[in-house]
Design an enzyme around this catalytic site. Structure first.
Site, short mmCIF file in Angstrom:
data_model
loop_
_atom_site.label_atom_id
_atom_site.label_comp_id
_atom_site.label_asym_id
_atom_site.label_seq_id
_atom_site.Cartn_x
_atom_site.Cartn_y
_atom_site.Cartn_z
N ARG A 155 -25.17 7.85 -93.87
CA ARG A 155 -25.56 6.61 -93.21
C ARG A 155 -25.64 6.68 -91.69
NH1 ARG A 155 -23.28 1.33 -96.35
NH2 ARG A 155 -23.11 2.17 -98.44
N ASP A 156 -25.13 7.72 -91.08
CA ASP A 156 -25.22 7.79 -89.61
C ASP A 156 -25.40 9.24 -89.17
OD1 ASP A 156 -25.34 6.70 -87.05
OD2 ASP A 156 -23.20 7.00 -86.72
N LEU A 157 -26.25 9.98 -89.86
CA LEU A 157 -26.49 11.37 -89.50
C LEU A 157 -27.32 11.43 -88.22
CD1 LEU A 157 -26.14 14.33 -90.40
CD2 LEU A 157 -28.33 14.11 -91.60
N ASN A 161 -23.18 14.36 -84.58
CA ASN A 161 -22.25 14.72 -85.66
C ASN A 161 -22.78 15.84 -86.55
OD1 ASN A 161 -23.91 13.22 -87.47
ND2 ASN A 161 -22.72 11.37 -87.07
#
Length: 301
Positions: A155-157, A161
């Site tokens: 959901r937050d690639l 990160n």
């Protein structure tokens, strides 16, 4: 030896860590590193943000439960999570340490990557996603009973990160960090995105479909974001030109993806076509799985 950070004067257990130091901070919290006395190995520790005080014990339990689910992920291209703890209501995660920083660090320092390296790192990311999207994970149902679920969506690639570290062959490998964090925040009502409500996430690497329906987004959102991260590796730019001020989320829904070759960086035509077609599925999300996109990338080079 680095001093123990004054921000964490009473963290249980961390006084015993040697060379404990702050590495940085981001949207999810602060990251530290040091020698873990349990293993005598260098580990990273992420302290998460959020209103998880003693008066919000239920949110804290939900948050930790999601992190513990993600802790079960074990793959060479996923940053290993070793244990979950809590200090003064703030959950923390002890993780694998990646010595070469993030993909963002690398591109900001050195500029756009050579095509072969950018694709190789993206293949690593897609390998990690293909595993995580199908991995059997133990969770709890509405009655609090253990059940096995299959797959987790990041959901937050994004490039910050995607962490880099030497592989066993000496080549730089990519590993995905922060699996479970976005879902953990959503579980306690801190990351649900709507067009008019409170919005969290990273718009530069998020498909429009995810901005419209964050809560129910599927694996295709991660595939889109992995491709957006490849775009960044190749060009040093995010796929959209979003304004620095104003309503960036409204701009996301109105701004088209810029074709990768329009950035002025040489990209092989077949690779450019694959990147552009994948990012073109902005509201419908890519139909390819992570494994299928990985195989397609290996074919175009």
């Amino acid at each position: 030896m680095a001093e123990h950070p004054s921000e964490l004067p009473e963290v249980p257990g961390f006084r015993a860590w040697r060379e404990f130091r702050k590495l940085g901070a981001g949207g999810w919290g602060e990251v530290y590193a040091g020698l873990d006395p349990d293993s005598d190995e260098l580990r990273a520790v992420k302290f998460t943000k959020g209103p998880f005080g003693e008066t919000d014990a239920q949110s804290s339990r939900l948050f930790r439960r999601e992190l513990e689910i993600a802790q079960a992920l074990k793959h060479p291209n996923v940053v290993r999570a070793y244990r979950v703890g809590e200090h003064l209501g703030r959950p923390y995660l002890v993780m694998e340490y990646c010595s070469q920083g993030s993909l963002t660090d690398r591109v900001v320092r050195d500029g756009p990557l050579p095509v072969e390296e950018a694709v190789a790192l993206t293949v690593d990311v897609l390998d990690g996603l293909a595993y995580a999207h199908q991995a059997p994970l133990t969770t709890l149902d509405a009655r609090g009973e253990k059940v096995t679920a299959h797959g987790i969506v990041h959901r937050d690639l994004k490039p910050p990160n995607i962490l880099l570290t030497p592989g066993t062959d000496g080549a730089v490998r990519a590993k995905i960090a922060d699996f479970g964090l976005a879902k953990a925040y959503a579980a306690v009502g801190l990351a649900v995105i709507t067009v008019t409500g409170e919005k969290q996430g990273t718009p530069g690497f998020m498909p429009q479909a995810q901005a419209l329906d964050y809560k129910h987004v599927g694996p295709g959102a991660d595939v889109w974001s992995a491709t957006a991260s490849l775009y960044f590796s190749l060009t040093g730019r995010a796929p959209r030109d979003l304004p620095r001020g104003g309503d960036v989320w409204r701009a996301l829904l109105r701004s088209p993806v810029v074709p990768v070759q329009d950035r002025g960086i040489p990209v092989p035509p077949a690779l450019a076509a694959l990147v552009d077609s994948t990012l073109g599925a902005d509201r419908s999300l890519p139909s390819m799985t992570a494994a299928q996109l990985r195989d397609a990338l290996l074919t175009v080079l």
